[in-house]
Design an enzyme around this catalytic site. Structure first.
Site, PDB file in Angstrom:
ATOM      1  N   ASP A   1       0.860  -1.180   0.000  1.00  0.00           N
ATOM      2  CA  ASP A   1       0.000   0.000   0.000  1.00  0.00           C
ATOM      3  C   ASP A   1       0.904   1.240   0.000  1.00  0.00           C
ATOM      4  OD1 ASP A   1      -1.653   2.141   0.720  1.00  0.00           O
ATOM      5  OD2 ASP A   1      -2.911   0.898   2.014  1.00  0.00           O
TER       6      ASP A   1
ATOM      7  N   TYR B   1      -9.663  16.100  -4.083  1.00  0.00           N
ATOM      8  CA  TYR B   1      -9.011  15.358  -5.177  1.00  0.00           C
ATOM      9  C   TYR B   1      -8.260  16.336  -6.083  1.00  0.00           C
ATOM     10  CZ  TYR B   1      -8.157  12.573  -9.329  1.00  0.00           C
ATOM     11  OH  TYR B   1      -7.533  11.953 -10.388  1.00  0.00           O
TER      12      TYR B   1
ATOM     13  N   THR C   1     -11.928   3.718 -16.598  1.00  0.00           N
ATOM     14  CA  THR C   1     -11.193   2.695 -15.825  1.00  0.00           C
ATOM     15  C   THR C   1     -12.073   2.358 -14.621  1.00  0.00           C
ATOM     16  OG1 THR C   1     -10.169   4.398 -14.453  1.00  0.00           O
ATOM     17  CG2 THR C   1      -8.958   3.782 -16.440  1.00  0.00           C
TER      18      THR C   1
ATOM     19  N   PHE D   1     -11.781   3.988 -11.993  1.00  0.00           N
ATOM     20  CA  PHE D   1     -11.683   5.234 -11.226  1.00  0.00           C
ATOM     21  C   PHE D   1     -13.029   5.689 -10.637  1.00  0.00           C
ATOM     22  CE2 PHE D   1     -11.902   9.903 -11.174  1.00  0.00           C
ATOM     23  CZ  PHE D   1     -10.797  10.236 -10.403  1.00  0.00           C
TER      24      PHE D   1
END
Ligand code: NDP
Ligand code: 8X3
Length: 253
Positions: free
Chosen positions: A60, A153, A188, A190
């Site tokens: 991770d 984001y 994707t 996403f």
């Protein structure tokens, strides 16, 4: 001599397409992500399709010690890394700032900024030893513009933009190129991740126009890496034909 690329977030989407592209071009690839089963499947597939070697590393990028352990454990023969693609990243939620979830913010900041920093620090040390290298960041249109409810984001991708510029200054003298490839909408996993498994909402993001594919972005990443060493693509913003900016789409299809 066979070259080596390390790609973070290679289990899906843009990162997976980058792993496939570099493998097709004869690179040995170090593929990383948290989903071990996908990494194992990809190793088998890429090695049999392209006759190259694949080193899967499951960790991770948010966890500093795990990143240090993983990069520290790269076997000697894999340490001549030519290309690092800092791709692992995600958006979580799409809410106005006063309705944002702190846990989502932490995850985005820890993955998109801190994960990229840990990887860059550790892999650039290996590149400096080797005398050259190329670090390619997957930025975003969200790093150029803020859009409604994109707040944190967008901020993480603005940070990627800033770090690309800063790292280029620091690493230039070590013969390390630093590039940002910044896509608009790419279909994707996403949006499925952003909307926490709500596939109906995720599908709507790509409705009525032709989004980019992971392969479209992988082609640009590989192109940047394939140029002669005296040439650097500093920055590429790549959009679907039907997306003019972060919020304007031609959904006529
Ligand atoms: P996907 O969800 O398809 O892929 C994301 C990848 O990142 C997966 O392989 C995932 O692997 C990995 N990842 C996420 N979190 C972690 C973590 N903590 N540690 C390690 N790996 C992680 O999305 P995309 O391919 O679209 O996203 C790739 C990059 O592209 C991201 O940085 C994203 O911000 C950026 N981007 C995407 C756009 C789009 O429209 N899709 C547009 C512009 C930029 P695993 O779950 O196995 O850990
Ligand atoms: C991913 C594309 O427009 O959803 O970075 O931010 S967008």
């Amino acid at each position: 001599m066979t070259k080596t690329a390390i790609i973070t977030g290679a289990t899906s989407g843009i990162g997976k397409a980058c792993a496939e592209r570099f493998a097709k071009e004869g690179y040995n690839v170090i593929i990383t992500g948290r989903r071990e089963n996908r990494l194992s499947e990809m190793k088998e597939q890429l090695e049999s399709d392209f006759g190259i070697q694949v080193l899967p590393m499951c960790f991770d990028v948010q966890k500093r010690e795990a990143v240090e352990r993983a990069i520290g454990a790269i076997p000697d023969k894999w340490q001549k890394i030519d290309v690092l693609v800092n791709n692992a990243g995600l958006a979580l939620g799409l809410n106005p700032i006063h309705e944002g979830q702190f846990d989502d913010w932490d995850t985005m900041i820890d993955t998109n900024i801190k994960g990229l920093l840990y990887m860059s620090n550790l892999v650039s040390k290996l590149m400096i030893k080797n005398g050259h290298g190329h670090i390619i960041h997957i930025g975003s249109i969200a790093g150029r513009e803020a859009y409604p409810n994109g707040n944190v984001y967008c901020a993480t991708k603005h940070a990627v933009d800033g770090l690309t510029k800063a790292m280029r200054i620091d690493l230039m003298k070590h013969n390390i190129r630093v590039t940002q490839i910044a896509p608009g909408a790419v279909e994707t996993e996403f949006s499925e991740v952003r909307f926490k498994g709500d596939t109906t909402r995720a599908e709507k993001v790509y409705e009525g126009y032709q989004p980019l594919t992971g392969k479209d972005i992988a082609d640009a990443v590989y192109y940047a890496s394939s140029l002669p060493e005296h040439v650097n693509i500093n920055d590429l913003l790549i959009m679907p034909m039907a997306q003019a900016n972060a919020t304007t789409f031609n959904r006529n299809r």
